[in-house]
Design an enzyme around this catalytic site. Structure first.
Site, PDB file in Angstrom:
ATOM      1  CD  GLU A  40      -1.934  -2.362   1.345  1.00 47.16           C
ATOM      2  OE1 GLU A  40      -0.797  -2.718   1.707  1.00 47.16           O
ATOM      3  OE2 GLU A  40      -2.887  -3.167   1.237  1.00 47.16           O
ATOM      4  CG  HIS A  91     -10.723  -6.807   7.571  1.00 44.40           C
ATOM      5  ND1 HIS A  91      -9.755  -7.416   8.315  1.00 44.40           N
ATOM      6  CD2 HIS A  91     -10.306  -6.935   6.271  1.00 44.40           C
ATOM      7  CE1 HIS A  91      -8.812  -7.901   7.520  1.00 44.40           C
ATOM      8  NE2 HIS A  91      -9.122  -7.621   6.280  1.00 44.40           N
TER       9      HIS A  91
HETATM   10  C1  LIG Z   1      -2.336  -4.586   4.476  1.00 44.84           C
HETATM   11  C2  LIG Z   1      -3.365  -5.395   3.812  1.00 44.84           C
HETATM   12  N1  LIG Z   1      -3.597  -5.223   2.500  1.00 44.84           N
HETATM   13  C3  LIG Z   1      -4.547  -5.930   1.874  1.00 44.84           C
HETATM   14  C4  LIG Z   1      -5.292  -6.845   2.562  1.00 44.84           C
HETATM   15  C5  LIG Z   1      -6.414  -7.622   1.865  1.00 44.84           C
HETATM   16  N2  LIG Z   1      -5.978  -8.997   1.643  1.00 44.84           N
HETATM   17  C6  LIG Z   1      -6.265  -9.975   2.523  1.00 44.84           C
HETATM   18  S1  LIG Z   1      -5.595 -11.428   2.096  1.00 44.84           S
HETATM   19  C7  LIG Z   1      -4.958 -10.754   0.681  1.00 44.84           C
HETATM   20  C8  LIG Z   1      -4.163 -11.609  -0.257  1.00 44.84           C
HETATM   21  C9  LIG Z   1      -2.993 -12.221   0.435  1.00 44.84           C
HETATM   22  O1  LIG Z   1      -2.302 -13.020  -0.454  1.00 44.84           O
HETATM   23  P1  LIG Z   1      -1.153 -13.958   0.049  1.00 44.84           P
HETATM   24  O2  LIG Z   1      -0.233 -13.180   0.916  1.00 44.84           O
HETATM   25  O3  LIG Z   1      -0.568 -14.616  -1.130  1.00 44.84           O
HETATM   26  O4  LIG Z   1      -1.878 -15.014   0.994  1.00 44.84           O
HETATM   27  P2  LIG Z   1      -2.955 -16.107   0.585  1.00 44.84           P
HETATM   28  O5  LIG Z   1      -4.298 -15.465   0.677  1.00 44.84           O
HETATM   29  O6  LIG Z   1      -2.646 -16.572  -0.765  1.00 44.84           O
HETATM   30  O7  LIG Z   1      -2.795 -17.175   1.611  1.00 44.84           O
HETATM   31  C10 LIG Z   1      -5.251  -9.413   0.579  1.00 44.84           C
HETATM   32  C11 LIG Z   1      -4.839  -8.528  -0.514  1.00 44.84           C
HETATM   33  C12 LIG Z   1      -5.043  -6.988   3.931  1.00 44.84           C
HETATM   34  N3  LIG Z   1      -5.751  -7.817   4.670  1.00 44.84           N
HETATM   35  N4  LIG Z   1      -4.062  -6.270   4.526  1.00 44.84           N
END
Ligand SMILES: Cc1ncc(C[n+]2csc(CCOP(=O)(O)OP(=O)(O)O)c2C)c(N)n1
Ligand SMILES: Cc1ncc(C[n+]2csc(CCOP(=O)(O)OP(=O)(O)O)c2C)c(N)n1
Ligand SMILES: [Mg+2]
Ligand SMILES: [Mg+2]
Lengths: 321, 338, 321, 338
Positions: free
Chosen positions: B70, B139
């Site tokens: 971000e 959230h």
């Molecule tokens: C700081 C932040 N940015 C965005 C999100 C929204 N978000 C939650 S899970 C996710 C994807 C995460 O991907 P990854 O790290 O590959 O983990 P996976 O879901 O594949 O286990 C996002 C963008 C968040 N929770 N926190």
């Protein structure tokens, strides 16, 4: 790379302007005339000028708390800069920003920055603008060795490469972040990190204008060609403390004197261009004399200028509110 | 007039501005979705579908997905704004501000002042806020008071689909950095929304109910609650004005003060935590500038001073309710001198 | 590495518990009984268990939004977890946290985390505690491929190495961050980044419990020996959507089925241990049956449990206020 | 009693707690200084010397310098606190919160609630705030209202050396996350400070002046301004109570309400920006809970809704002044019904 006489003179003038500007700010600060936190760039001139001399108005740079050199190299008005540092009305920012916030957006100078790591994300944005509007522009983020550990910087490496932005990341490694040695604070290496984020990285002797110029040329050309970001790891030294008032007890005895004697970018430049018969001492001396006059005038102008007044306090917060 | 959801209204506002001005671009995590993946492009259109359809119409140059970083991409939006574009960036949930606030409050917000009026930073940061989704502490926060505190930012809290469209168009055309708060529980709410573009100016409150006895000032989702409360109270013979300031910064103080000068009684409804909140902010305004008009104590209704709980049983009593608003108004109205 | 029968059975039980727990949450979510955002770990079991089976109470882990598997592998009570996911009073967090915030500090489980990149800084702290108190403990941060781009994660790589902390960074690369492919979002490579920050990195087949176990063993031993952090890049796949409700149109047709058929960590484990005559199908089937009973009870327990009440709303904010 | 500066008082508090409890450690950028460098160790002792001398006494295991990566090291302090240490971490200037706020407001602040009361996070985050140093927009903010808004945090704003020592010892012994705001302009202020350790409880205001006509509530550096104003006004025959709440969270509402019930007049002095500020917060408290005691409008004195300017000429008129406080009190007192 062949350089014209004129170009070399311009670059020397820029570097000398930075040096004389900073030495003079150092003196005036000691007299108590200059308020606030002031971080001087003297000693690092070849980096700012070696890079910015290849940029034009399409191109943007983002600087750090140690911004005077980048401003001068990118063409900011030194008279307005000096006024700004004095907090005067005629300053680049009307006295509202001071040393840490000098900017000139019209010149592509997106600002010094009081936040370590503040610049790289912004420069991704400037690069996005250039890419989207197809201006051919590139965007250069300067960070220190300390700033190279900030998450904002590291994220920007990734974003710039994922988006294939025309960016050059310049890590100016002067050996210290405040009083902390980069040899301690930077795990791994700058070039290793560049590789880790999939971009080319080059180690550069930051006391040698020509070395900086060549490395930057490759990186800038790559960016302009749409091939994405690169990183330059420039090793250099600052001739003053972290900020004015720093006793520098963390540095080795005689360290600065050694750098001044053996690694002065101005002296090295002069030696190279005179030995190659590109410029002569007489001409270079004249440049220096002209710069000294100009900085004297800048200081006199700053001292003579008015302070901003109550009427200025509440303006410039919004375009419209 | 066609009925549209809050989600559609925002989508339509962005799309119409993208058609109007090629400098408007959109960026954020999965704002299209499916980037680099083997399946469909535009697979998500934002985590709750608000930007769906922009990619097919405007292409990858104008609808950019981002890595999860971000600071880098919100900062990139700020930097792009300062150099000539008009980005609409998404900070998915406002709860994520903690990883990128610097680029918002120290960079975007301060450029103009620090640089002596020589910068223009027309960035819009869209973000989801608020409780009711059982999304727990990280959230569900409101947090608009934090942004309202910061000079240089404009803060928009649209309360309905009609409002959302007009305020979003204004936000995109505005030359200052705007934080645009979308309440996730409102996305599926529908109302009449014109097809054509229109703007709603910032700093001009909307008076959604006119009454004589008590003034309610409410924000975002709470405006609907306040309207319901007002309608129900009317049947009990209590006549209530409801004011939706629309933007917390700038704030339309005049409309609020004018109304209090008529009613003499004020209830502020703010879904955020109580301390240093918008509820406090409005209370300050009135206690300082309309004190002599007040006939009774100011009443504020906010979430409590606790993180947002996950369990529906707790979240439901956590969020200010119509019942609480009614009770506050009734208590104040009871003090009406006969 | 020779594993005892008992150890292998424990590990299989853990992995099956994760799988059955997640499949069941998936079903119950579809009926509308489970509120909120739920991210399932099914498919990634070998990673959590391959690593956590080597940890004890001295050791800490920090998890992600996709935390159930890590919790189970680190020994959290699945009955309390299920109640928590249902928002019930008997849940691990009294219903206040939900799926994204299950924690058990007594067990060294520092929490799932709703913030991508939230865990790595915290784990540096847990490692600092272990190092300072000389407990011999190590600290493991799980992040996703998406989380590997977050500045907080990258800063933690540097800090952990500068401070020579006993940390293992585990990048669970399931190919996607929400709907975005890691092939696109990660410039450079995970191992390149590890090298860039001066720590060892290993690429691991995350469907193979034994591969994970071995790679983790080396990293954990290194940490316990005081030699600093390492990174594991674990390739794996999630069998469900990003969160419950995700239509997954960004994935290839048949992708999940292929993973379930060919890359199911449970099947692979079973094949390996039976082929090596370490365990037999009968015993493994019995484990599975036991797990199914346990999860049935967990669901029944969760459904039967009370919701928290108004009296719980304002408690647990401070130790004392 | 020996005279000590605010800087010394804080240093002494930390040192004495480090002697008392081996779990107390200190970390931050250049908290010692000179790490890895060829010159002296403990070269800085913090950017303004507050932690000077801790390294020689307590060694490198307990006084840790850090790379510039606030998320990582503030987060590490939080994680260390949750696992058994009692870290005192330094966020050099509170203006830098934007690069690490998540670890403070989503992690440290929420652990206990999110985890159902099963976490204890005794971390202290020391940070410099405030104007007067000509340090410009990104090094002069107050920002304590943002932290006060967040449930789960305690927020301390010591106004003098004596206060700073007792509050810092309390902060370190406290089991909740504490944000400790040090006003950079106060570091060289001296007063009598006992050598021995003492604590000042949180949530108990200090009444620094007792009077009948007007109540002033002031925070941090503004307490001294308010005291000066009160002393000068006394000569004019206006009798003023000055309340220093010491902590904005928890807040000692009782002392404030009690005082207003006597004076009926309130001035709040807050160096922060006006919107959603502590000034607003206190105004809300009194307008809601002591409305009937009020004889005149509440007056708030804050910095304006602009970033902090660099130029001394601007900064001097930007910060609330004794003159402004006096004028506000005089205006209120003039309305005293004879
Ligand atoms: C700081 C932040 N940015 C965005 C999100 C929204 N978000 C939650 S899970 C996710 C994807 C995460 O991907 P990854 O790290 O590959 O983990 P996976 O879901 O594949 O286990 C996002 C963008 C968040 N929770 N926190
Ligand atoms: C986010 C943030 N953290 C800390 C600081 C304080 N600070 C200002 S300059 C500096 C050192 C920067 O070192 P480096 O990046 O190497 O640049 P140099 O000063 O050597 O040019 C620090 C720690 C800051 N301004 N912003
Ligand atoms: Mg440096
Ligand atoms: Mg992933």
């Amino acid at each position: 790379m062949q350089h014209s006489r004129e170009f070399l003179l311009d670059c020397y003038q820029s570097m000398v302007t930075i040096r004389v500007f900073e030495e003079r700010v150092h003196e005036e600060f000691a007299t108590g005339k200059i308020p606030g936190f002031v971080h001087l760039y003297a000693g690092e001139e070849a980096s700012a000028v070696g890079i910015c001399s290849q940029l034009d108005e399409r191109d943007a740079i983002a600087s750090t708390h140690r911004g005077h050199g980048h401003c001068i190299a990118k063409g900011c008005d030194v008279h307005a800069m000096m006024k700004e540092i004095y907090g005067k009305r005629g300053g680049s920012c009307g006295g509202k920003g001071g040393s840490m916030h000098i900017a000139d957006l019209a010149k592509g100078m997106l600002g010094a920055n009081g936040i370590v790591g503040g610049g790289p994300p912004l420069i991704c944005g400037a690069a996005l603008t250039a890419k989207y509007l197809k201006t051919g522009g590139v965007a250069v983020a300067f960070v220190g060795d300390g700033g190279s550990n900030q998450g904002t910087t590291l994220e920007s490496y990734n974003l710039a490469n994922v988006w294939k932005l025309p960016v050059v990341f310049v890590v100016e490694d002067n050996g210290y972040a405040e009083a902390t040695a980069s040899a301690w604070s930077v795990a791994g290496s700058q070039l290793g990190r560049a590789a880790g984020f999939g971009m080319p990285g080059t180690l550069v002797d930051g006391f040698d204008f020509f070395a900086v110029y060549e490395a930057a040329r490759t990186a800038i050309e790559r960016a302009r060609a749409g091939e994405g970001p690169s990183l330059l790891h420039i090793k250099l030294s600052r001739f003053f403390g972290h900020f004015e008032g720093d006793a520098m007890s963390y540095r080795a005895d005689g360290e600065i004197q050694r750098y001044r004697n053996e690694h002065d970018a101005l002296k090295i430049f002069r030696r190279k261009v005179t030995e190659a018969h590109l410029l002569d001492d007489f001409t270079l001396d004249a440049v220096e004399a002209g710069v000294v006059r100009n900085i004297n005038e800048a200081v006199a102008g700053a001292e003579a200028d008015q302070m901003p007044t109550e009427a200025d306090l509440l303006t410039d917060v919004y375009v419209r509110y | 007039m066609p009925k549209k959801t809050y989600r559609q209204a925002i989508n339509e506002a962005i799309a119409s501005e993208m058609r109007r001005d090629h400098r408007v671009i959109v960026l954020g995590e999965d704002n299209a979705g499916g980037k680099g993946a083997p399946g469909e492009p535009d697979a998500w259109g934002g985590v709750l579908g608000v930007t769906k359809g922009l990619l097919p119409e405007f292409g990858e140059d104008r609808v950019l997905d981002t890595p999860i970083s971000e600071s880098a991409f919100i900062g990139a939006a700020v930097g792009a704004a300062a150099t000539g574009l008009r980005p609409v960036a998404e900070l998915m949930f406002v709860d994520f501000m903690g990883v990128c606030f610097d680029q918002i409050f120290n960079q975007a917000a301060k450029f103009r002042y620090m640089f002596g009026g020589k910068a223009v930073t027309p960035v819009v940061i869209r973000t989801m806020y608020g409780g009711g989704f059982r999304a727990a502490s990280q959230h569900s926060q409101c947090l608009y008071p934090l942004f309202t505190h910061i000079p240089g930012l404009k803060v928009v809290v649209p309360s309905s689909p009609y409002e959302a469209k007009g305020l979003m168009i204004q936000a995109i055309r505005d030359d200052d950095p705007v934080i645009f708060f979308e309440h996730k529980v409102l996305y599926d709410v529908e109302e009449d929304v014109p097809d054509e573009a229109y703007t709603i100016p910032f700093g001009e409150a909307n008076v959604t109910r006119e009454g004589r006895d008590v003034t309610i000032v409410a924000f975002g989702r709470m405006v609907g609650f306040a309207n319901t409360a007002a309608d129900e109270l009317k049947r009990d013979g209590i006549s209530v004005t409801v004011i939706d300031p629309r933007t917390t910064s700038p704030l339309d103080s005049e409309t609020i003060l004018d109304s209090v000068s008529e009613t003499g009684r004020l209830v502020v409804v703010d879904e955020a935590h109580p301390r240093c909140s918008m509820a406090a902010d409005i209370a300050r305004l009135v206690a300082e500038e309309a004190f002599h008009d007040l006939k009774a104590p100011i009443r504020t209704i906010t979430a409590p001073h606790t993180p947002v709980p996950f369990s529906p049983a707790l979240e439901d009593i956590y969020i200010p309710s119509v019942a609480k608003i009614k009770a506050a108004v009734q208590a104040l109205a009871a003090k009406v001198p006969a």
